[in-house]
Write an enzyme that holds these catalytic residues in place. Structure first.
Site, PDB file in Angstrom:
ATOM      1  CG  HIS A 148      -3.338  -3.251   4.241  1.00 54.27           C
ATOM      2  ND1 HIS A 148      -2.121  -2.805   4.672  1.00 54.27           N
ATOM      3  CD2 HIS A 148      -3.896  -2.219   3.569  1.00 54.27           C
ATOM      4  CE1 HIS A 148      -1.966  -1.544   4.290  1.00 54.27           C
ATOM      5  NE2 HIS A 148      -3.010  -1.165   3.608  1.00 54.27           N
TER       6      HIS A 148
ATOM      7  CB  CYS B  96      -0.984  -0.047   1.162  1.00 58.56           C
ATOM      8  SG  CYS B  96      -2.370   1.073   0.964  1.00 58.56           S
TER       9      CYS B  96
ATOM     10  NE  ARG C 108      -9.631   5.782   2.704  1.00 59.17           N
ATOM     11  CZ  ARG C 108      -8.392   6.228   2.655  1.00 59.17           C
ATOM     12  NH1 ARG C 108      -8.110   7.420   2.186  1.00 59.17           N
ATOM     13  NH2 ARG C 108      -7.403   5.463   3.073  1.00 59.17           N
TER      14      ARG C 108
END
Ligand code: GLN
Length: 253
Positions: free
Chosen positions: A193, A93, A129
């Site tokens: 993640h 990320c 997002r």
């Protein structure tokens, strides 16, 4: 046989359990009788980056990226040396974004990246997002398999020449995008993640092989009992409706 792992900015770049990736690399070595050394490197600390087989940099929010970027840029030559020496890189990320040209947040503040690759990342607005579970169809080092993870990023990464995989469910590099992450012979970078490696031990072994190759050449790793990991991944793929892998990942515009 032994492997040396460098965990960059362990105290700052560690979102959603990214440290679990280090634990998995360590455990999978120990189970096979491979000696493993894990060293950390924080801001201002001296480390010979090019002496490591594996370089790991986790994710961080904008705040952490702002804190580390100058220190990271000051190590560019050493990181380039590591690339030349055959070090394997795993970037998550915020760490992934930092190896591209730049990261621009939604207020226009820009953090320069290492510019090893041509991709760049811009956050558009809060409505774009990319958050949630993600499944991708990975092609890496001659193997193809589905991988699962969790993403949460505002940054939209564009101009990725060689992605890690094709999105089955979730967003990936861009909001409702088709491709996820970046991959070349030495660098694997992803928004996943979760953490990534406990959920996807096949990626862990490919990273280990890449790292071991630096000093030991092509190494065949003894298979481990991954029944629980496989079950967990299968359940997750089912839960998010991503059972069928998509077509071959190739390139992204
Ligand atoms: N700050 C970056 C973004 O939101 C990275 C976030 C992360 O590492 N999860 O795009």
């Amino acid at each position: 046989m032994d492997v040396k792992i460098l965990w960059m900015y362990h105290d700052l770049m560690d979102l959603y359990g990214d440290k679990g990736n280090i634990q998995v690399l360590k455990t999978r070595c120990e189970k096979r009788g491979i000696d493993v050394q894990v060293d950390t490197c924080g801001i201002g600390e001296k480390q010979n980056i090019d002496s490591y087989d594996i370089f790991f940099l986790g994710g961080g929010a904008d705040r952490e990226q702002n804190l580390i970027f100058e220190d990271l840029l000051s190590r560019r030559d050493a990181i380039e040396q590591a690339m030349k020496s055959g070090t394997a890189f795993l970037l998550i990320c915020g760490g992934y974004q930092m190896f591209g040209k730049y990261y621009r947040d939604q207020d226009g503040k820009t953090v320069n990246g290492l510019s090893f690759f041509d991709y760049y990342t811009e956050a558009k607005d809060r409505d774009h997002r990319c958050i949630g579970n993600i499944a991708i169809d990975v092609e890496m080092d001659g193997e193809r398999f589905p991988a699962v993870g969790f993403e949460n990023h505002g940054g939209q990464t564009r101009n990725v020449s060689t992605p890690l995989g094709r999105v089955i469910k979730g967003h990936g590099n861009e909001f409702q995008g088709q491709f996820e992450g970046f991959l070349n012979d030495q660098v694997a970078a992803t928004y996943m993640h979760g953490p990534l490696l406990p959920k996807n031990p096949m990626i862990a072994d490919l990273i280990l092989k890449r790292g071991l190759k630096r000093r030991f050449g092509d190494v065949a790793l003894e298979p481990l009992d991954d029944v629980l990991e496989t079950q967990a991944r299968t359940i997750m793929l089912k839960r998010i409706g991503a059972e069928a892998p998509a077509a071959n990942a190739s390139s992204e515009n």
